[in-house]
Design a protein around this motif. Structure first.
Motif, short mmCIF file in Angstrom:
data_model
loop_
_atom_site.label_atom_id
_atom_site.label_comp_id
_atom_site.label_asym_id
_atom_site.label_seq_id
_atom_site.Cartn_x
_atom_site.Cartn_y
_atom_site.Cartn_z
N TYR A 201 -35.43 -5.67 -21.96
CA TYR A 201 -34.05 -5.58 -22.44
C TYR A 201 -33.27 -6.86 -22.18
O TYR A 201 -32.47 -7.31 -23.01
CB TYR A 201 -33.39 -4.40 -21.73
N ASP A 212 -31.79 -0.97 -27.65
CA ASP A 212 -30.86 -1.28 -26.56
C ASP A 212 -30.37 0.01 -25.91
O ASP A 212 -30.31 0.13 -24.69
CB ASP A 212 -29.64 -2.04 -27.09
N ARG A 213 -30.03 0.99 -26.75
CA ARG A 213 -29.48 2.22 -26.17
C ARG A 213 -30.55 3.07 -25.49
O ARG A 213 -30.26 3.74 -24.51
CB ARG A 213 -28.70 3.00 -27.23
N GLU A 216 -30.73 1.29 -22.15
CA GLU A 216 -29.55 1.55 -21.30
C GLU A 216 -29.55 2.99 -20.79
O GLU A 216 -29.16 3.25 -19.64
CB GLU A 216 -28.28 1.26 -22.11
N GLN A 220 -29.34 4.11 -16.94
CA GLN A 220 -28.28 5.00 -16.46
C GLN A 220 -28.85 6.24 -15.78
O GLN A 220 -28.34 6.70 -14.76
CB GLN A 220 -27.39 5.43 -17.63
N TYR A 305 -25.12 -5.28 -20.53
CA TYR A 305 -25.62 -4.39 -19.46
C TYR A 305 -24.49 -4.07 -18.48
O TYR A 305 -24.32 -2.93 -18.05
CB TYR A 305 -26.80 -5.12 -18.82
N ARG A 308 -22.08 -1.58 -20.41
CA ARG A 308 -22.57 -0.26 -20.80
C ARG A 308 -23.24 0.50 -19.66
O ARG A 308 -23.23 1.73 -19.65
CB ARG A 308 -23.58 -0.40 -21.94
N VAL A 309 -23.89 -0.22 -18.75
CA VAL A 309 -24.61 0.48 -17.68
C VAL A 309 -23.76 0.57 -16.41
O VAL A 309 -23.74 1.60 -15.76
CB VAL A 309 -25.97 -0.21 -17.41
#
Ligand code: NZQ
Ligand code: ZN
Length: 386
Positions: A201, A212-213, A216, A220, A305, A308-309
């Motif tokens: 990633y 990407d999702r 992620e 998470q 990152y 979003r994370v």
């Protein structure tokens, strides 16, 4: 998005009490070599469950595969396979036992003289002896991929191998096995899976929104379950999420259509070969320096990152990216994973030069997603990790 082919033939049998389903997966006429590690399966009830599920087939056992599966031990197992006319392999263990079994699967049908050539000459295995796995330690993803890493103590080497013939036919994933895993190995498993996602990633944005999702969401999930699983490995909800995240982190899915890095693993394997440091911990040593050294090339993804994370919404791209590296170190430290080589050995002088030399000798002249991480840059990264 880059073009890609995707085929993963491994059947996953997931869930509570799933080890008994083993019986239906092994062909009736098979002569099975049951491969296991240092004996944890005899203390936690997994061995009995496996033996009872195998009661209808002929089984020979080979125990004693060490963590970082050792070539010399595997040669003994290979001899048993040949003498006993084994036709099917069953790995019961973590990444080391499964990787060792993959080597045996390849070596059993290898036509050359020295099985070490499979590793040193990078010979891909198109067809191996069929094998299945009962996973006892979530971490590597080896249960649903076709790669393996084998250690040779004699020469302080640790090399990879693989090929389409090395996917397990099936893997049984019962999250209840996690209950007996020591804290150190739980932390290793969480770290290894986390790093697998980052290797696929943390490159550069390329418009692969779904990949990407996927990545992620695995990060998470690992962050969310980590404290729960460390506190109570019997927590079934946390255990099942941990186990499936580890498998999904390295079964090929999230790397399709995107650039991947893998320099951290390349360097980390040398630290295991030289010092015997646990695989996951070598990644924790190298990753922060790798991201700091390659900051310009990776900062857009680092910032994504961060947002979003880690939910870091304030600051510039550079500030977010830097904060993300610090958050990653914090996550590792919370797992009691040290992030400097000097935390593991005082004998570190000269390590960077040695690794750079090994890469030069091996012709590894450009690692990373841009293939521009030359041995002198690797040397700098390792020195930054002292
Ligand atoms: O040997 P036993 O007695 O079974 O004990 C093991 C071992 O000491 C113990 N353990 C496993 N399951 C347990 C348990 N203890 C109590 N209860 C259980 N349910 O844990 C210890 C570590 O096991 P190991 O298999 O070595 O750990 P891991 O799964 O982290 O595997 C590490 C190896 O996999 C390679 C690494 O390089 C390393 O050699 N990797 C393989 C990959 C792949 N094939 O795709 C990718 C990875 O990046 C990694 O390189
Ligand atoms: Zn790994």
């Amino acid at each position: 998005m880059n073009n890609f082919d995707f085929k993963n033939p491994t059947k996953i049998i997931f869930g509570k009490d799933s080890i008994q389903k083993l019986e239906a997966e092994i062909p009736n006429k098979a002569k099975v070599l049951l491969v296991y590690g240092g004996g944890s399966i005899k203390k936690n009830g997994i061995y009995e469950q496996v033996k009872s599920a195998l009661s209808k087939v002929e089984v020979i056992e080979f125990g004693g595969i060490p963590a970082n599966p050792e070539y010399a031990v595997l040669l003994d197992a290979l001899q048993v396979i040949k003498e006993e006319n084994i036709t099917y392999l069953l790995a019961v263990g973590g990444g080391s036992v499964i990787d060792g079994t993959k080597f045996l699967s390849a070596a059993a049908l290898f036509k050359g003289d020295t099985p070490w050539d499979i590793l040193s000459k990078n010979i891909r295995t198109e067809v191996g002896m069929p094998f299945g796995t009962v996973l006892t330690l979530p971490a590597t993803g080896s249960e649903m991929n076709s790669g393996a890493v084998i250690t040779r103590k004699e020469t302080k080497q640790k090399l990879g191998m693989g090929g389409p013939g090395l996917f397990p036919k099936f893997s049984i994933l019962d999250p209840q096995v996690i209950a007996s895993i020591p804290k150190r190995q739980l932390a290793n498993g969480l770290t290894d899976a986390f790093m697998h996602v980052l290797e696929q990633y943390m490159t550069y944005p390329m418009g692969a929104l779904l990949q990407d999702r996927f990545a992620e969401s695995i990060l998470q999930t690992l962050i969310e379950v980590a404290p729960r699983i460390i506190k109570n490995p019997k927590d079934y909800v946390a255990a099942s999420n941990f186990m499936w995240s580890c498998t999904m982190a390295l079964n090929g899915l999230i790397q399709k259509g995107v650039p991947t890095d893998w320099a951290i693993h390349g360097i980390g394997h040398e630290l295991t070969a030289l010092f015997g440091i646990d695989h996951a911990r070598t990644l924790a040593i190298i990753a922060p320096s790798h991201y700091r050294f390659n900051f310009e090339a990776k900062k857009d993804k680092l910032a994504q990152y961060a947002e979003r994370v880690w939910n870091i919404q304030e600051g510039s791209i550079d500030e977010k990216a830097k904060a993300a590296i610090i958050k990653t170190e914090g996550f590792l430290h919370e797992l009691e994973i040290d992030t400097k080589l000097s935390d593991y050995t005082q004998d570190f002088e000269g390590t960077a030069e040695e690794i750079a030399k090994r890469f030069t000798d091996r012709g590894w002249l450009g690692l990373g997603e841009h293939k521009n991480l030359t041995p002198d840059k690797v040397e700098t990264i390792v020195k930054m990790s002292y």
